[in-house]
Design an enzyme around this catalytic site. Structure first.
Site, mmCIF file in Angstrom:
data_model
loop_
_atom_site.group_PDB
_atom_site.id
_atom_site.type_symbol
_atom_site.label_atom_id
_atom_site.label_comp_id
_atom_site.label_asym_id
_atom_site.label_seq_id
_atom_site.Cartn_x
_atom_site.Cartn_y
_atom_site.Cartn_z
ATOM 1 N N ASP A 50 -8.819 3.801 -3.682
ATOM 2 C CA ASP A 50 -7.857 4.616 -4.442
ATOM 3 C C ASP A 50 -7.437 3.943 -5.742
ATOM 4 O O ASP A 50 -7.497 4.546 -6.815
ATOM 5 C CB ASP A 50 -6.583 4.861 -3.616
ATOM 6 C CG ASP A 50 -6.784 5.918 -2.546
ATOM 7 O OD1 ASP A 50 -7.744 6.711 -2.650
ATOM 8 O OD2 ASP A 50 -5.973 5.954 -1.592
ATOM 9 N N ARG B 78 7.987 -2.894 -0.787
ATOM 10 C CA ARG B 78 7.910 -2.054 -1.994
ATOM 11 C C ARG B 78 8.875 -2.450 -3.101
ATOM 12 O O ARG B 78 8.482 -2.525 -4.271
ATOM 13 C CB ARG B 78 8.081 -0.564 -1.643
ATOM 14 C CG ARG B 78 7.021 -0.020 -0.727
ATOM 15 C CD ARG B 78 5.623 -0.305 -1.214
ATOM 16 N NE ARG B 78 4.625 0.140 -0.243
ATOM 17 C CZ ARG B 78 3.375 -0.248 -0.239
ATOM 18 N NH1 ARG B 78 2.929 -1.080 -1.162
ATOM 19 N NH2 ARG B 78 2.545 0.189 0.675
ATOM 20 N N SER C 81 -5.787 3.817 8.584
ATOM 21 C CA SER C 81 -5.241 3.335 7.319
ATOM 22 C C SER C 81 -4.239 2.247 7.679
ATOM 23 O O SER C 81 -3.296 2.473 8.442
ATOM 24 C CB SER C 81 -4.567 4.497 6.580
ATOM 25 O OG SER C 81 -3.564 3.995 5.745
ATOM 26 N N ASP D 282 6.363 5.676 0.460
ATOM 27 C CA ASP D 282 6.192 4.598 -0.511
ATOM 28 C C ASP D 282 6.375 5.053 -1.955
ATOM 29 O O ASP D 282 6.888 4.311 -2.785
ATOM 30 C CB ASP D 282 4.825 3.931 -0.319
ATOM 31 C CG ASP D 282 4.771 3.145 0.985
ATOM 32 O OD1 ASP D 282 5.830 2.615 1.379
ATOM 33 O OD2 ASP D 282 3.704 3.078 1.611
#
Ligand code: ARG
Length: 403
Positions: A14, A94, A175, A123
């Protein structure tokens, strides 16, 4: 027109496609930023890879110590477990990554930041709220919410056409997001909540069923709420995690299979592993039970829940979060001592507790003749404590007479 874009970069498909795509679609210089929070994925060669994909600069920072010390241990002191269980590994990482990106944007004179989060996760919220707090003038791009690719295959086609170096490996059916505080595992068969997680979903813990038959005692020492030593050995924050994760993992500690409420309103099924974080939370909580006075302990339970919700929902850099953490720090002065946990087939039970600030008094608690508790005081206490109910019952009985 974006002149320079700072991109959160992991080197996966990605974000690799995203670097090229931004470069093409915005005609901008791309600067990639990667934070090492203890993920095991390849960091070596990442700089070259970013440049080969079209980035003009590529930064990689080792944030492990800062992450555990100033972010994860803060959440630990607060007792922050989302919906009572999830130790928030992804959520805590994050704000730190966002802060790093804003710092890089400032030094590089970039006007835009970009991330590779999807449009239905938490996120994106965490990144962007942090950007708004720390760099209110920055423009934010989230290509995954808008770009033309509908599948991984389409992204791979784009990568091949544009000579983006990607490793076409056999894709894991899951994932996985990993750091030193814990791992989140999603997708594949896990999307069906009727299906129990297959053994291969778990990355760092053994199944409690195949964990050692002998239990193991581990001692964790805290100073003012912060873990400082394991089994008598003073360790850095990162060393503590690198010690506790394998010990807990070996005994099958810290596996979680949860349904959770996302910020965007959906429920999702999440599988987590956080052996070290769970051991630390258990030990820290146990120590607080010993040393905090009753009212502080009770009030702090509400604060823990609030702080967990705020971390989950991306509100790390906000005034209320700072205020609550000031409260948390004020409670931690006596949280100094040692807790031993006994690890056995997925469970960590308390083995022993000790602190110079322990409020436990054997002389008050004992049922032997050493007892110093004044039993007679209790009569008057209960007379007054129960007075509202005695009064009420008397009045109701009278009012109901003859009915
Ligand atoms: N549900 C967890 C959270 O919101 C984990 C998210 C995992 N993120 C990821 N990019 N795979 O904190």
């Amino acid at each position: 027109m974006h002149k320079k874009i700072v991109v959160a970069y992991s080197g996966g498909l990605d974000t690799s496609v995203m670097v090229k795509w931004l470069n093409q679609n915005y005609n901008a210089e791309i600067i990639t930023v990667t934070g090492n929070l203890g993920q095991k994925s390849e960091l070596e060669g990442l700089e070259e890879k970013a440049k080969a994909t079209g980035a003009v600069k590529s930064y990689i920072y080792d944030l492990q110590e800062e992450f555990i010390k100033n972010y994860a241990f803060k959440a630990l002191k607060a007792g922050a477990l989302y919906e009572g269980q999830y130790p928030l590994a992804t959520a805590i990482g994050r704000p730190l990554l966002a802060k790093l990106m804003v710092d890089v944007a400032k030094t590089e004179g970039a006007d835009t930041v970009a991330h590779g989060c999807t449009g239905k996760g938490n996120d994106q919220v965490r990144f962007e709220v942090a950007f708004k707090s720390l760099g209110p003038d920055l423009k934010i791009l989230a290509p995954l919410r808008t770009w033309e690719f509908k599948s991984r295959e389409q992204e791979i086609d784009y990568a091949v056409t544009h000579n983006i170096p990607i490793k076409i490996t056999k894709k894991s059916p899951y994932s996985i997001d990993e750091n030193l505080w814990g791992i989140a595992i999603e997708c594949g068969v896990l999307e069906d909540p009727k299906v129990s997680p297959p053994d291969d979903a778990y990355q760092i813990t053994s199944s409690p069923k195949s964990a050692p038959d002998a239990s193991e005692v581990v001692e964790i020492e805290f100073f003012e709420g912060t873990p400082v030593a394991v089994n008598g050995k003073k360790l850095s924050a990162v060393e503590i995690m690198n010690t506790l994760n394998p010990i807990g993992g070996k005994h099958g500690i810290g596996r979680m299979d949860l349904i959770e409420n996302r910020v965007v309103g959906i429920k999702s099924r999440e599988v987590y592993e956080a052996p070290g974080a769970i051991l630390l939370h258990k030990a820290h909580h146990e120590l607080e039970k010993l040393v905090l006075d009753k009212e502080t302990f009770r009030f702090k339970q509400d604060v823990s829940n609030k702080v967990a919700n705020m971390i989950y929902e991306g509100l790390w850099f906000t005034p209320l979060f700072d205020s609550l953490m000031t409260f948390v720090d004020a409670t931690q002065k006596p949280v100094t001592g040692k807790i031993k946990l006994d690890l056995y087939k997925g469970n960590a039970t308390v083995f022993s507790r000790e602190s110079q600030y322990s409020l436990y008094s054997e002389l008050l608690a004992t049922y032997t003749e050493e007892d110093t508790f004044n039993h007679k005081d209790s009569e008057g206490f209960i007379n007054i404590y129960g007075l509202p109910y005695k009064t009420m019952s008397g009045i109701y009985n009278k009012a109901n007479e003859g009915k």
